[in-house]
Write an enzyme that holds these catalytic residues in place. Structure first.
Site, short mmCIF file in Angstrom:
data_model
loop_
_atom_site.label_atom_id
_atom_site.label_comp_id
_atom_site.label_asym_id
_atom_site.label_seq_id
_atom_site.Cartn_x
_atom_site.Cartn_y
_atom_site.Cartn_z
N LYS A 133 -13.71 2.70 23.46
CA LYS A 133 -15.24 2.15 23.12
C LYS A 133 -15.42 1.70 21.90
O LYS A 133 -16.15 0.70 21.43
CB LYS A 133 -15.97 3.53 23.62
CG LYS A 133 -15.92 3.69 24.81
CD LYS A 133 -16.89 5.16 25.06
CE LYS A 133 -16.88 5.60 26.60
NZ LYS A 133 -17.71 6.88 26.66
N GLU A 203 -17.78 11.73 23.63
CA GLU A 203 -17.72 10.53 22.65
C GLU A 203 -19.03 9.79 22.90
O GLU A 203 -19.52 9.42 21.87
CB GLU A 203 -16.70 9.56 23.54
CG GLU A 203 -15.31 9.75 23.26
CD GLU A 203 -14.50 8.71 23.53
OE1 GLU A 203 -14.50 7.69 22.97
OE2 GLU A 203 -13.68 8.85 24.65
N HIS A 207 -22.25 9.10 19.57
CA HIS A 207 -23.04 7.83 19.51
C HIS A 207 -24.56 8.30 19.05
O HIS A 207 -25.30 7.23 18.75
CB HIS A 207 -22.98 6.94 20.61
CG HIS A 207 -21.75 6.43 20.78
ND1 HIS A 207 -21.35 5.00 20.08
CD2 HIS A 207 -20.75 6.36 21.64
CE1 HIS A 207 -20.20 4.58 20.33
NE2 HIS A 207 -19.78 5.40 21.18
#
Length: 340
Positions: A133, A203, A207
């Site tokens: 990503k 993950e 962010h």
């Protein structure tokens, strides 16, 4: 082997032998997707505690049942091996895997690039595919282009849903324009049970404002659960560091500063909170401003939208590899091939 009618004659082509590294939620989903394919066969799987390999193919149900009951495919009799260095040992123990899907969490941010280096050191030659990503992680991989090429490895990076399927859609949509003004990617993900996708959720948390990849990785399950309790299970993500930007820039589509990615992840409901789409806005050759929108059907799952493209890119990578084309490529540069 799969008989196919080609130019009026019978052509026997062996199935592509695939390994899956990482056997959490995404890895198990990948194994299920492979089970329905005729052109590919799952022959290897690895997790943190062990690996399994069978030249004739692994049984998906047995792999998943073993992992869920005992915590590792290494316990799978008689083809499993317990190991604290499962990836390195799997690579070293067999050279007969054509390609690997790296269904691994990129935590820390250089983890998947470090795995790529293990493949380079091993002398293995084949195709690697990831659904990575973060922009910085893809940049690390792009910097390894010469090393991968010299090693005889064809590496396909950013080949999941986004980056991946939506990045490719943006690259295709851009053909209608003289100039691209912006690319906006919005995703909606529904997960019935976040614990099946622990690494993916961490993950995503990385962010969020106030969090980093390192902080998210260090969170205990209880801390993640507490955060989800505060948000009613919903993670809202905006202006993410997402590799679609560097991939579209490298492909010459648009500068990374004109690419935005955000979305909503519901960790307690399998229904998507919103439709996943990409919007490409630009100036047409006639001087008009227009927007193309590509929207994924709400009925397609995250697993289908990530694993399907990943294996489509693995097939495309295999074709490149057979032609002696090595190095690293992104989903914005190469079209995936449909896998039957």
């Amino acid at each position: 082997m799969n008989p196919e009618q080609v130019n009026g004659s019978l052509n026997i082509s062996p199935a592509i032998r695939v390994g899956v590294l990482g056997f959490g939620g995404l890895g198990q989903a990948a194994a299920k997707v492979l089970a329905g394919k005729r052109e590919m066969i799952l022959v290897a799987a690895a997790d943190q505690k062990g690996y399994a390999y069978a030249a004739g193919g692994l049984k998906t149900d047995a792999c998943i049942a073993t992992y869920q009951a005992q915590g590792s495919v290494g316990y799978l009799e008689p083809v499993g091996t317990l190991s604290n260095n499962s990836i390195q040992e799997l690579i070293a123990s067999t050279q007969s895997v054509d390609g690997y899907f790296l269904a691994l969490p990129n935590l820390p941010n250089d983890f998947i690039p470090s795995v790529a280096k293990e493949f380079i050191k091993s002398g293995w030659r084949g195709v690697l595919v990831d659904a990575i990503k973060r922009t910085t992680a893809v940049e690390q991989l792009l910097a390894m282009k010469d090393e991968l090429e010299a090693a005889g490895i064809t590496y396909m990076t950013g080949c999941g849903a986004t980056p991946g399927l939506l990045t490719a859609a943006a690259a295709l949509a851009a053909q209608s324009y003289a100039e691209i003004h912006k690319v906006e990617i919005t995703f909606g993900v529904g997960i019935a049970n976040w614990e099946a996708y622990r690494a993916t959720v961490r993950e995503d948390i990385g962010h969020m404002p106030g969090y980093t990849v390192e902080a998210a990785r260090a969170m205990s399950d209880a801390e993640v659960e507490a955060l989800l309790d505060k948000t009613n299970g919903v993670l809202t993500l905006e202006n993410m560091e997402h590799a679609d930007d560097v991939m579209l820039e490298v492909a010459g589509i648009v500068g990374r500063d004109r690419v935005t990615v955000g979305g909503v992840v519901d960790t307690r409901n399998p229904k998507k909170p919103l439709s996943t789409n990409v919007k490409v806005t630009g100036r047409t050759f006639e001087g008009k401003i227009s927007t193309h929108t590509f929207t994924l059907g709400d009925e397609t799952s995250m697993a289908a939208n990530v694993c399907g493209p990943a294996f489509g890119y693995l097939k495309a990578g295999k074709q490149l590899h057979k032609r002696g084309i090595y190095g690293i490529f992104t989903a914005a540069e190469i079209m995936p091939q449909f896998v039957k």
